[in-house]
Design a protein around this motif. Sequence first.
Motif, PDB file in Angstrom:
ATOM      1  N   CYS A  71       0.874  -1.161   0.000  1.00 48.60           N
ATOM      2  CA  CYS A  71       0.000   0.000   0.000  1.00 48.60           C
ATOM      3  C   CYS A  71       0.915   1.216   0.000  1.00 48.60           C
ATOM      4  O   CYS A  71       1.734   1.376   0.923  1.00 48.60           O
ATOM      5  CB  CYS A  71      -0.901   0.030   1.235  1.00 48.60           C
TER       6      CYS A  71
ATOM      7  N   TRP B 179       6.177   5.966  -5.619  1.00 50.67           N
ATOM      8  CA  TRP B 179       5.720   4.583  -5.429  1.00 50.67           C
ATOM      9  C   TRP B 179       4.198   4.471  -5.546  1.00 50.67           C
ATOM     10  O   TRP B 179       3.672   3.361  -5.612  1.00 50.67           O
ATOM     11  CB  TRP B 179       6.162   4.049  -4.070  1.00 50.67           C
TER      12      TRP B 179
ATOM     13  N   GLU C 253       1.663   3.598 -10.915  1.00 53.37           N
ATOM     14  CA  GLU C 253       1.838   2.266 -11.497  1.00 53.37           C
ATOM     15  C   GLU C 253       2.970   2.241 -12.514  1.00 53.37           C
ATOM     16  O   GLU C 253       3.756   1.284 -12.551  1.00 53.37           O
ATOM     17  CB  GLU C 253       0.538   1.800 -12.149  1.00 53.37           C
TER      18      GLU C 253
ATOM     19  N   LEU D  92       6.301   2.014 -10.802  1.00 52.24           N
ATOM     20  CA  LEU D  92       6.535   0.693 -10.218  1.00 52.24           C
ATOM     21  C   LEU D  92       6.868  -0.339 -11.292  1.00 52.24           C
ATOM     22  O   LEU D  92       7.699  -1.227 -11.074  1.00 52.24           O
ATOM     23  CB  LEU D  92       5.307   0.250  -9.428  1.00 52.24           C
ATOM     24  N   ARG D  93       6.240  -0.224 -12.463  1.00 48.29           N
ATOM     25  CA  ARG D  93       6.561  -1.157 -13.547  1.00 48.29           C
ATOM     26  C   ARG D  93       8.021  -1.008 -13.964  1.00 48.29           C
ATOM     27  O   ARG D  93       8.720  -2.009 -14.205  1.00 48.29           O
ATOM     28  CB  ARG D  93       5.638  -0.916 -14.743  1.00 48.29           C
TER      29      ARG D  93
ATOM     30  N   LEU E 121       2.039  -6.645 -12.577  1.00 51.02           N
ATOM     31  CA  LEU E 121       1.449  -5.768 -11.566  1.00 51.02           C
ATOM     32  C   LEU E 121      -0.059  -5.633 -11.730  1.00 51.02           C
ATOM     33  O   LEU E 121      -0.565  -5.545 -12.849  1.00 51.02           O
ATOM     34  CB  LEU E 121       2.070  -4.369 -11.644  1.00 51.02           C
TER      35      LEU E 121
ATOM     36  N   THR F  94      -2.901  -3.044  -9.841  1.00 52.28           N
ATOM     37  CA  THR F  94      -3.001  -1.920  -8.909  1.00 52.28           C
ATOM     38  C   THR F  94      -4.427  -1.402  -8.848  1.00 52.28           C
ATOM     39  O   THR F  94      -5.214  -1.564  -9.785  1.00 52.28           O
ATOM     40  CB  THR F  94      -2.067  -0.761  -9.321  1.00 52.28           C
TER      41      THR F  94
ATOM     42  N   LEU G  22      -2.310   3.637  -3.249  1.00 48.65           N
ATOM     43  CA  LEU G  22      -2.326   2.663  -4.335  1.00 48.65           C
ATOM     44  C   LEU G  22      -2.074   1.285  -3.745  1.00 48.65           C
ATOM     45  O   LEU G  22      -1.040   1.045  -3.120  1.00 48.65           O
ATOM     46  CB  LEU G  22      -1.246   2.992  -5.366  1.00 48.65           C
TER      47      LEU G  22
ATOM     48  N   VAL H 138      -1.133  -2.420  -4.364  1.00 55.20           N
ATOM     49  CA  VAL H 138      -0.302  -3.039  -5.401  1.00 55.20           C
ATOM     50  C   VAL H 138      -0.093  -4.509  -5.083  1.00 55.20           C
ATOM     51  O   VAL H 138       0.269  -4.865  -3.963  1.00 55.20           O
ATOM     52  CB  VAL H 138       1.078  -2.356  -5.486  1.00 55.20           C
TER      53      VAL H 138
ATOM     54  N   ALA I 244       2.168  -7.437  -6.960  1.00 49.06           N
ATOM     55  CA  ALA I 244       3.120  -7.721  -8.035  1.00 49.06           C
ATOM     56  C   ALA I 244       3.519  -9.191  -7.954  1.00 49.06           C
ATOM     57  O   ALA I 244       4.085  -9.628  -6.947  1.00 49.06           O
ATOM     58  CB  ALA I 244       4.350  -6.831  -7.880  1.00 49.06           C
TER      59      ALA I 244
END
Length: 271
Positions: free
Chosen positions: A143, A175, A178, A181-182, A191, A193, A261, A263, A265
């Motif tokens: 989170c 962070w 998205e 993070l990718r 991922l 999200t 967000l 997430v 993964a």
Amino acid sequence: MPADQDIREVNRTMWSYGEYRHVADLLRPGAVELVDRLDPEPGTPHLDVATGNGNVALLSAQRGAHVQGLDLTDEFFPDARERAAAAGVEIEFHLGDAEDLPFPDDSFSLVTSTYGVQFAGNHAAAAGELARVCRPGGRIGMCNWTSRSWTAHFQEILSAYFPFPTGHQGQPMLWGREDYLRDLFGARFTLATERRWLWYPFPEAEALVAFFESCFGPCIAARNAISPPGRWADLRAELVEMTESFVTTDARGTGVPVEYLLVIAEKESHR
């Protein structure tokens, strides 16, 4: 002492201030949401990074997972251990750094962090460590606050008075994107999200700021260090004014919705 070690020491001291368990109570619904989504099975090896007083760790252990929690400061561990004992579960807690996890490769089927790892100074190092200890086919759940959140605006005001060191240290809200993070975790991870919101049930902006002023480590550190002391009144006034723009009333009552967000993964099952 190297610059990055200086940053870690500052962070360790800053987060040790105050009564974080009260802040953790506000964050618990996000932990519940994340653990519900991940639904760990009994026996799942699980590492919770920046575990604090164990919100996620405790929920996962209650489902039978074999949980280890790690944090940059051990100030929260007595409370975490007390909560675990009261719940009748066993959790191992470790003092350590998200950028240098003290575990072998592929140690955990589940790695989590709620509102924590995003404050690591070196984003690539922290993400790399989460990925390293996650087994093929395992999952990383997070989170992360977004740049639109009340938390982001709160941090922005604090950092205007106390600039962060260079690098990504001052950009934790990346962070909450998205696309970032990718790029950070790379092609080995798939991922998923979703934007979610916590609810801070404070009817007035003044009440919410007073709460964080009394128990949130970075806020306490800022108040202790500000010079001259009278500048705190200016900073605090900015926090109250900003918070007023977030206060809303709905079926839950009056409070502040705080965006994050969620997430998940998943690591590819082959190298």
